[in-house]
Scaffold this motif. Structure first.
Motif, PDB file in Angstrom:
ATOM      1  N   VAL A  40      36.150  33.093  42.601  1.00 56.60           N
ATOM      2  CA  VAL A  40      37.406  33.249  43.333  1.00 56.60           C
ATOM      3  C   VAL A  40      38.424  32.301  42.703  1.00 56.60           C
ATOM      4  CG1 VAL A  40      38.569  32.997  45.560  1.00 56.60           C
ATOM      5  CG2 VAL A  40      36.203  33.841  45.472  1.00 56.60           C
ATOM      6  N   PHE A  41      39.636  32.816  42.437  1.00 56.60           N
ATOM      7  CA  PHE A  41      40.680  31.973  41.855  1.00 56.60           C
ATOM      8  C   PHE A  41      41.833  31.813  42.839  1.00 56.60           C
ATOM      9  CE2 PHE A  41      41.944  36.265  40.485  1.00 56.60           C
ATOM     10  CZ  PHE A  41      43.282  36.288  40.863  1.00 56.60           C
ATOM     11  N   ALA A  42      42.639  30.790  42.618  1.00 54.68           N
ATOM     12  CA  ALA A  42      43.808  30.525  43.453  1.00 54.68           C
ATOM     13  C   ALA A  42      44.966  30.109  42.569  1.00 54.68           C
ATOM     14  CB  ALA A  42      43.518  29.442  44.486  1.00 54.68           C
ATOM     15  N   VAL A  43      46.015  30.931  42.555  1.00 52.59           N
ATOM     16  CA  VAL A  43      47.236  30.610  41.821  1.00 52.59           C
ATOM     17  C   VAL A  43      48.285  30.036  42.770  1.00 52.59           C
ATOM     18  CG1 VAL A  43      48.975  31.541  40.224  1.00 52.59           C
ATOM     19  CG2 VAL A  43      46.720  32.553  40.306  1.00 52.59           C
ATOM     20  N   ASN A  44      48.024  30.183  44.088  1.00 51.69           N
ATOM     21  CA  ASN A  44      48.969  29.765  45.122  1.00 51.69           C
ATOM     22  C   ASN A  44      50.254  30.575  45.070  1.00 51.69           C
ATOM     23  OD1 ASN A  44      47.351  27.527  46.206  1.00 51.69           O
ATOM     24  ND2 ASN A  44      47.754  26.561  44.234  1.00 51.69           N
ATOM     25  N   GLY A  55      26.065  40.443  30.976  1.00 49.64           N
ATOM     26  CA  GLY A  55      25.085  40.983  30.039  1.00 49.64           C
ATOM     27  C   GLY A  55      24.175  42.019  30.660  1.00 49.64           C
ATOM     28  N   ALA A  56      24.133  42.041  31.995  1.00 42.88           N
ATOM     29  CA  ALA A  56      23.294  43.023  32.682  1.00 42.88           C
ATOM     30  C   ALA A  56      24.047  43.731  33.794  1.00 42.88           C
ATOM     31  CB  ALA A  56      22.044  42.343  33.253  1.00 42.88           C
ATOM     32  N   PHE A  57      24.918  43.004  34.479  1.00 44.33           N
ATOM     33  CA  PHE A  57      25.626  43.562  35.626  1.00 44.33           C
ATOM     34  C   PHE A  57      27.125  43.334  35.494  1.00 44.33           C
ATOM     35  CE2 PHE A  57      21.400  42.392  37.218  1.00 44.33           C
ATOM     36  CZ  PHE A  57      20.984  43.599  37.765  1.00 44.33           C
ATOM     37  N   GLU A  58      27.868  44.306  36.066  1.00 42.41           N
ATOM     38  CA  GLU A  58      29.306  44.133  36.170  1.00 42.41           C
ATOM     39  C   GLU A  58      29.606  43.099  37.256  1.00 42.41           C
ATOM     40  OE1 GLU A  58      31.654  45.275  34.380  1.00 42.41           O
ATOM     41  OE2 GLU A  58      30.791  46.967  33.270  1.00 42.41           O
ATOM     42  N   ARG A  59      30.562  42.235  36.957  1.00 40.96           N
ATOM     43  CA  ARG A  59      30.980  41.210  37.905  1.00 40.96           C
ATOM     44  C   ARG A  59      32.499  41.309  38.116  1.00 40.96           C
ATOM     45  NH1 ARG A  59      26.673  38.110  40.227  1.00 40.96           N
ATOM     46  NH2 ARG A  59      24.969  38.101  38.713  1.00 40.96           N
ATOM     47  N   CYS A  60      32.996  40.585  39.107  1.00 43.71           N
ATOM     48  CA  CYS A  60      34.434  40.550  39.352  1.00 43.71           C
ATOM     49  C   CYS A  60      34.846  39.147  39.793  1.00 43.71           C
ATOM     50  CB  CYS A  60      34.846  41.578  40.400  1.00 43.71           C
ATOM     51  SG  CYS A  60      34.261  41.213  42.069  1.00 43.71           S
ATOM     52  N   VAL A  61      36.117  38.854  39.592  1.00 44.86           N
ATOM     53  CA  VAL A  61      36.729  37.606  40.048  1.00 44.86           C
ATOM     54  C   VAL A  61      37.996  38.007  40.789  1.00 44.86           C
ATOM     55  CG1 VAL A  61      37.743  35.412  39.357  1.00 44.86           C
ATOM     56  CG2 VAL A  61      35.810  36.335  38.080  1.00 44.86           C
ATOM     57  N   MET A  62      38.155  37.530  42.014  1.00 45.94           N
ATOM     58  CA  MET A  62      39.306  37.962  42.804  1.00 45.94           C
ATOM     59  C   MET A  62      40.081  36.782  43.365  1.00 45.94           C
ATOM     60  SD  MET A  62      37.564  39.468  46.326  1.00 45.94           S
ATOM     61  CE  MET A  62      36.662  40.735  45.433  1.00 45.94           C
ATOM     62  N   GLY A  63      41.335  37.077  43.764  1.00 47.83           N
ATOM     63  CA  GLY A  63      42.192  36.068  44.359  1.00 47.83           C
ATOM     64  C   GLY A  63      41.653  35.609  45.700  1.00 47.83           C
ATOM     65  N   VAL A  64      41.990  34.372  46.052  1.00 48.05           N
ATOM     66  CA  VAL A  64      41.451  33.771  47.267  1.00 48.05           C
ATOM     67  C   VAL A  64      41.919  34.517  48.517  1.00 48.05           C
ATOM     68  CG1 VAL A  64      43.343  32.073  47.366  1.00 48.05           C
ATOM     69  CG2 VAL A  64      41.181  31.609  48.523  1.00 48.05           C
ATOM     70  N   TYR A  89      45.075  40.495  43.462  1.00 47.04           N
ATOM     71  CA  TYR A  89      44.453  40.640  42.146  1.00 47.04           C
ATOM     72  C   TYR A  89      42.924  40.570  42.192  1.00 47.04           C
ATOM     73  CZ  TYR A  89      47.941  40.968  38.461  1.00 47.04           C
ATOM     74  OH  TYR A  89      48.894  41.427  37.593  1.00 47.04           O
ATOM     75  N   MET A  90      42.334  41.409  41.364  1.00 48.96           N
ATOM     76  CA  MET A  90      40.879  41.419  41.183  1.00 48.96           C
ATOM     77  C   MET A  90      40.604  41.727  39.713  1.00 48.96           C
ATOM     78  SD  MET A  90      38.103  43.736  43.228  1.00 48.96           S
ATOM     79  CE  MET A  90      36.406  43.931  42.676  1.00 48.96           C
TER      80      MET A  90
END
Length: 405
Positions: free
Chosen positions: A196-200, A141-150, A208-209
């Motif tokens: 941080v995500f982990a698909v293994n 809502g205010a800042f850009e965020r990211c989620v990336m692979g472990v 991925y990010m």
């Protein structure tokens, strides 16, 4: 009623003059049973690994993915694409943009595959279930965020809730390259990591990010009517094959519509090759084991030569006598096949429910125990192969059996 099977069964269970024949027959049956059980176990374990990896992929791969057949840009205002939004079988339609960029954090730089996703992405995939640190947020809502692979996070040395931003350098799609000032050839943006995500799976965890779709459009110079792919989730109960066929007919040859298996075609192809190559090796072992049947029948024919002459005197022709020993060899093979099938299924069922056979020490791997998935077609295929090889092994010594008048 045929008498040959009854005589063959009598020969199989009756005591022979030479005790070695009983021993060889038992060894033949045991060898066939062990190889049959091994084939079922191996195929079931390979199926189990395939199912486990498929579940990992399904956490990020959509049920259907649409990309342009040529080029990278998909026009969302295309009438054929707009027709998808009226299809009742589709529950979620998400626009995505995937492009490679350079990611930098505290002097560490690594190329990453940035994926811009819209607000429906959480409904499309099971992304929340694979977050191992932080939360899934690409815009707060205010800042850009990211989620990336472990793997990517470990490479650049970052974790969720770090207060220092990650810098993205995305090459400009249009314009001339400025050799004197290379930094002007990139769009740059600093964003904060949220999770941080982990698909293994290396192809996801190490590259991925996830970022917001508006940020991806800004970085890679796409307008609001453009994307690189559409990712779809079907309504519960809808037929995947039927919907995929309908979408292909709607979009035509200018678009590619892939299901999960087709999105990971190389992986599943390699997996199937490994599975059937392993099965083929076991078939060769079974073929070697079948030679015991040849030895057993050859000795039985010698042991029963007086019976053979008597049967011939009573009117049995050469064909009938051959069939008796063919049935004998087939019964040895069939007995081993049945015992091996029951043994293999039992072992797989025990492993499936109790996980007795661990991977490593049971904690070092993604899966604690060998996964098992017993599939009826595999079991039937093993039975057919074993019985065919048993029939072939029985035919070899019986084919030349002849009683002279």
């Amino acid at each position: 009623m045929q008498i040959e099977p009854h005589i063959a069964w009598r020969y199989l269970v009756a005591k022979k003059r030479q005790n070695a024949i009983n021993i060889i027959s038992g060894i033949s049956c045991l060898a066939v049973a062990v190889v049959t059980a091994a084939m079922i176990c191996v195929l079931s374990v390979m199926n189990g690994f395939g199912e486990a990896v498929e579940q990992m992929f399904s956490q990020l791969d959509p049920e259907l993915r649409i990309t342009p057949a040529s080029g990278k840009v998909l026009q969302l205002d295309d009438e054929r694409v707009q027709a998808l939004y009226t299809m009742q079988d589709l529950a979620v339609i998400a626009s995505t943009i995937e492009q490679t960029a350079l990611v930098e954090f505290r002097g560490k730089q690594v190329p990453a595959l940035l994926k811009g996703v819209d607000t429906t992405y959480q409904q499309l995939t099971a992304i929340d279930s694979i977050i191992i640190d932080g939360n899934y947020v690409v815009w707060d809502g205010a800042f850009e965020r990211c989620v990336m692979g472990v793997g990517l996070a470990n490479t650049i040395g970052i974790g969720a809730h770090f207060i220092s931003p990650v810098h993205i350098y995305a090459p400009k799609r249009v314009g001339n390259v400025n050799m004197l000032r290379p930094e002007t050839n990139f769009h740059t943006k600093g964003i904060f990591i949220a999770g941080v995500f982990a698909v293994n799976q290396i192809q996801y965890d190490d590259t991925y990010m996830l970022i917001s779709l508006p940020l991806a459009r800004e970085l890679f110079e796409y307008d609001n009517n453009q994307a690189t792919a559409l990712e779809l989730k079907l309504q519960s109960g809808s037929s995947l094959k039927k919907v995929q066929k309908t979408i292909r007919a709607t979009l035509g040859e200018e678009y590619i519509v892939l299901n999960r298996y087709e999105q990971q075609a190389d992986f599943y192809r390699i997996q199937m090759i490994e599975k059937w190559l392993t099965a083929l090796l076991l078939v060769f072992i079974l073929l070697i084991a079948s030679f015991n049947i040849i030895s057993s029948l050859s000795m039985l024919i010698l042991d029963k030569k007086d019976d053979i002459r008597l049967l011939h005197t009573l009117g049995a022709d050469n064909q009938m006598i051959r069939r008796i020993f063919l049935y004998e060899g087939w019964m040895i093979s069939a007995s081993g096949a049945v015992i091996g099938t029951l043994l293999g299924v039992a072992i797989c069922a025990i492993q499936q429910h109790f996980g007795l056979l661990k991977l490593g020490n049971g904690t070092s791997y993604v899966l604690s125990a060998y996964p098992v998935d017993i599939q009826l077609p595999d079991v039937l295929l093993v039975l057919v192969v074993v019985l065919l090889l048993g029939a072939l092994a029985a035919w070899i010594p019986a084919r030349k059996l002849r009683v002279d008048n």
